[in-house]
Design a protein around this motif. Structure first.
Motif, short mmCIF file in Angstrom:
data_model
loop_
_atom_site.label_atom_id
_atom_site.label_comp_id
_atom_site.label_asym_id
_atom_site.label_seq_id
_atom_site.Cartn_x
_atom_site.Cartn_y
_atom_site.Cartn_z
N PHE A 263 1.23 2.47 12.55
CA PHE A 263 0.22 1.88 11.68
C PHE A 263 -0.37 2.90 10.69
N PHE A 264 0.46 3.82 10.24
CA PHE A 264 0.01 4.70 9.17
C PHE A 264 -0.14 3.90 7.88
N ARG A 265 -1.11 4.26 7.08
CA ARG A 265 -1.30 3.59 5.80
C ARG A 265 -1.10 4.53 4.62
N GLU A 266 -0.64 5.73 4.89
CA GLU A 266 -0.28 6.66 3.83
C GLU A 266 0.75 7.64 4.37
N PHE A 267 1.53 8.22 3.45
CA PHE A 267 2.55 9.18 3.84
C PHE A 267 1.90 10.52 4.16
N PRO A 268 2.11 11.06 5.36
CA PRO A 268 1.60 12.41 5.65
C PRO A 268 2.21 13.43 4.70
N LYS A 269 1.40 14.35 4.23
CA LYS A 269 1.84 15.32 3.22
C LYS A 269 2.98 16.19 3.72
N GLN A 270 3.05 16.45 5.05
CA GLN A 270 4.09 17.34 5.55
C GLN A 270 5.49 16.73 5.45
N GLN B 178 19.45 0.91 17.02
CA GLN B 178 20.78 1.51 16.89
C GLN B 178 21.52 1.02 15.66
N GLN B 179 20.84 0.24 14.83
CA GLN B 179 21.51 -0.28 13.64
C GLN B 179 21.95 0.88 12.74
N PRO B 180 23.23 0.88 12.27
CA PRO B 180 23.72 1.99 11.43
C PRO B 180 23.18 1.90 10.01
N TYR B 181 22.02 2.53 9.81
CA TYR B 181 21.39 2.48 8.50
C TYR B 181 22.14 3.34 7.50
N GLU B 182 21.94 3.01 6.24
CA GLU B 182 22.62 3.74 5.17
C GLU B 182 21.94 5.06 4.87
N HIS B 183 20.63 5.14 5.06
CA HIS B 183 19.89 6.35 4.71
C HIS B 183 19.21 6.92 5.96
N SER B 184 19.06 8.21 6.00
CA SER B 184 18.49 8.88 7.15
C SER B 184 16.96 8.79 7.19
N MET B 185 16.32 8.26 6.14
CA MET B 185 14.87 8.18 6.10
C MET B 185 14.34 7.03 6.97
N HIS B 186 15.23 6.13 7.41
CA HIS B 186 14.80 4.95 8.16
C HIS B 186 13.95 5.31 9.38
N GLY B 187 14.43 6.27 10.16
CA GLY B 187 13.73 6.60 11.40
C GLY B 187 12.31 7.04 11.15
N VAL B 188 12.11 7.88 10.12
CA VAL B 188 10.76 8.36 9.80
C VAL B 188 9.87 7.20 9.37
N ILE B 189 10.39 6.33 8.50
CA ILE B 189 9.58 5.22 8.00
C ILE B 189 9.24 4.26 9.14
N GLU B 190 10.17 4.03 10.05
CA GLU B 190 9.90 3.17 11.19
C GLU B 190 8.72 3.69 12.00
N ILE B 191 8.76 4.97 12.29
CA ILE B 191 7.68 5.56 13.09
C ILE B 191 6.34 5.44 12.36
N LEU B 192 6.37 5.66 11.03
CA LEU B 192 5.13 5.54 10.27
C LEU B 192 4.57 4.12 10.36
N PHE B 193 5.44 3.14 10.22
CA PHE B 193 5.00 1.76 10.31
C PHE B 193 4.50 1.43 11.71
N LEU C 271 0.83 -1.21 0.00
CA LEU C 271 0.00 0.00 0.00
C LEU C 271 0.86 1.26 0.00
N LEU C 272 1.83 1.31 0.94
CA LEU C 272 2.71 2.47 1.00
C LEU C 272 3.60 2.54 -0.24
N GLU C 273 4.07 1.39 -0.69
CA GLU C 273 4.95 1.38 -1.86
C GLU C 273 4.19 1.86 -3.10
#
Length: 628
Positions: A465-472, A447-462, A399-401
């Motif tokens: 239980f968000f089912r769509e990306f907030p526009k902000q 604490q896993q050293p992720y390659e991209h900084s977007m990980h934290g935001v996506i984790e919180i969204l998941f 759905l998110l993809e």
């Protein structure tokens, strides 16, 4: 008295084809007939065999097609020799071209001779004509007290539109020596929504002084209309002052690639090649996710291990760490410009195709416009693929993809898709309701050293239980619709059409389509009815190519420190020594006199070939150019 410091004059050995052969054929036109009144058949030299006929000067001439090919390939920064090789391949062999490399190079030389000291004048005139035909086009220049060009800036309407979408972070540096006058090429660039380079404007500078850069940034700001949020430059100490003077609300950062590019030079090639120092220090610098404390600790450990505490350059760049190490401004949006090695090398390669240390300003401007045209074609190609091609969904979160496919361009989607796939390993669906109304979530390894900084935001969204990306959280600069994939004229028509009733829109589209078909049919009829004009003279052809149709009384001149003396030294003595009256000379006698002068009085050591003189007017024009 001979000057002991004067270099010995080098004279080339010339082989003559003349053997005083008496063979001739004399004819006379009388009573409407040609009559032979003298014929001597005997030759005192061997006649040229038919397979070698193409080596004779009388058989070597450039056609209009070949001249057009030379000029067209010059737009791609390809010289006359490559143009000759292309023609050889197209025609099937050297003997079928009808000319040699010498004729190809001489034609290019004649164009440069035509440009001469009017080089800067022609370029400025060209930009002024663009301004007249394109109201949103902007350019400016400065000259010194002798009217020599010191700086030139230009940008068109498309560049301005791109800036207002992608100009939050811009980069400019002056590392490109682009022409025969050693003027510095300064492009203003950023990253578009396909992670490709986009150019907002460019400049040529005769000197790299603080005053010149202040003038350039002020002109850029006037043309664009707003300051960028971040400016990325190389490690020039004057840049920090210049940026702060003009862009008062802009943050200044240093390009990581330019800083690290000097590593081997400043530390030593032997140390970088014989040890793992370069690998270790690059690992500390280029790793994106770390705190300032972690960076400082690891940096000091590597420096101590290799006993480099006394290296002044390493100490200097460490003192500037807050301006170029990502750990100190992780929360700032940099659009990928701080920046990876591949990004900078790609930009260097792109503008390297524009630059040529032997090019005139006219040639450079032609190369630049061709390169920008190719850049914008690539953008439209990427935009087309993003709009009309659907990628394969690979993650567990369809759905998110699927929303990502509709929102972002192809390249940005691939980045987000990698995040969606990678973050699945961190998700733990266990959560607990808290008494205060909050929900406590658990993750496997935050604490896993992720390659991209977007990980934290996506984790919180998941986890929420968000089912769509907030526009902000969606930046407009990365969206498919960030920049319309159409011409300015079509963009205006689309904006107007959207305000109309759907039925009216359909009728207008049909009418516009019919109108377009009518225009194309009439254009074809006009082309069929065109009368073939006689071939233009050399001067008219060169004027059409360069845009110079008449001389100005006080033209803008090229920078004086690299004044192209070869344009004058080659022919000045030849023209000044030709004392015959114009009414009594012919192109043949003029060319012969010039050749003899160059052959016997070649004071400047040049072996350039004189221009082709097809008429008395050509001779008069060339003579005025070189004497006046």
């Amino acid at each position: 008295m001979l000057d002991p410091n004067q270099k010995e004059r080098v004279v080339r050995s010339n082989f003559s084809k003349r053997t005083d052969c008496g063979a001739l054929l004399c004819v006379l036109f009388e009573d409407g007939f040609w009559k032979v009144y003298k014929f001597v058949e005997e030759h005192n030299q061997e006649l040229v065999e038919r397979p070698d006929k193409h080596f004779l000067p009388t058989e070597r001439h450039l056609t209009q097609l070949q001249k057009h090919v030379i000029h067209s390939m010059s737009k791609l920064n390809l010289g006359p020799v490559k143009a000759f090789n292309v023609m050889k391949t197209c025609f099937g062999g050297f003997e079928d071209v009808g000319a040699s490399k010498v004729e190809f190079k001489n034609y290019k030389r004649q164009i440069n001779l035509f440009i001469g000291e009017y080089d800067a004048y022609i370029v400025v005139k060209h930009l002024n004509e663009k301004k007249q035909s394109q109201p949103n086009f902007a350019y400016d220049y400065i000259t010194d007290e002798e009217n020599r060009l010191k700086g030139l800036f230009w940008c068109d309407g498309q560049a301005k539109r791109n800036y207002h979408v992608f100009g939050d972070v811009i980069s400019f540096d002056a590392m490109y020596r682009s022409n025969k006058y050693s003027m510095v090429f300064v492009p203003f660039t950023s990253i578009d929504n396909h992670h490709c380079n986009v150019t907002f404007g460019a400049a040529l500078l005769a000197s790299e002084t603080a005053d010149t850069y202040i003038w350039l940034l002020r002109v850029f700001l006037k043309a664009i209309g707003s300051q960028p949020k971040v400016v990325v430059t190389d490690q020039d100490p004057a840049m920090k002052k210049v940026v702060s003077v003009v862009f008062v609300d802009t943050r200044h950062r240093l390009c990581m690639w330019h800083v690290m590019h000097k590593l081997s030079l400043k530390v030593g090639v032997r140390l970088c090649n014989s040890t793992n120092f370069k690998e270790r220090i690059c690992g500390v610098v280029w790793r994106d996710i770390r705190t300032p404390e972690e960076f400082e600790s690891e940096w000091e450990a590597v420096i101590a291990e290799f006993n480099l505490e006394d290296n002044d350059w390493l100490s200097d760049i460490f003192a500037l760490r807050e301006s170029w190490i990502r750990a100190y401004y992780r929360m700032e949006h940099m659009s990928g410009l701080m920046r990876t090695t591949s990004r900078s090398e790609s930009e260097n390669h792109f503008f390297g195709q524009v630059c040529n240390s032997k090019a005139t300003l006219v040639e450079f401007m032609t190369h630049y416009e061709t390169a920008i045209e190719a850049q914008r074609h690539t953008y439209r190609k990427n935009d087309h693929e993003s709009r009309y091609k659907r990628p394969q969904l690979k993650s567990s979160y369809k759905l998110l993809e699927g929303q990502v496919v509709d929102i972002y361009t192809k390249s940005i989607f691939c980045d987000v898709q990698a995040e969606l796939i990678g973050v699945a390993d961190c998700i733990n669906q266990r959560y607990e309701d808290q008494p205060d109304g909050f929900v406590k979530f658990y993750v496997n390894d935050f604490q896993q050293p992720y390659e991209h900084s977007m990980h934290g935001v996506i984790e919180i969204l998941f986890l929420a239980f968000f089912r769509e990306f907030p526009k902000q959280y969606i930046l407009n600069r990365w969206r498919k619709e960030a920049s319309p994939n159409c011409s300015p004229e079509l963009l205006i028509s689309r904006e107007y059409m959207t305000e109309l009733d759907p039925d009216v829109q359909s009728m207008m589209r049909e009418e516009l389509s019919l109108y377009k078909d009518h225009v194309q049919s009439y254009t074809m009829k006009v082309q069929d009815m065109q009368i073939v004009a006689p071939p233009a003279s050399s001067r008219d052809r060169f004027a059409k190519i360069t845009g110079q149709y008449k001389n100005d009384k006080n033209p803008i001149r090229v920078p004086d420190h690299i004044m192209a003396e070869e344009f004058y030294n080659t022919f000045f003595n030849a023209f000044t020594s030709e004392s015959s009256e114009i009414s009594t000379v012919t192109p043949k006698t003029i060319t012969k006199a010039i050749n003899e002068n160059i052959k016997h009085d070649n004071f400047y050591g040049t072996h350039s070939i004189p221009p082709t003189l097809e008429s008395i007017e050509d001779y008069t024009w060339w003579k005025e150019r070189f004497i006046n």
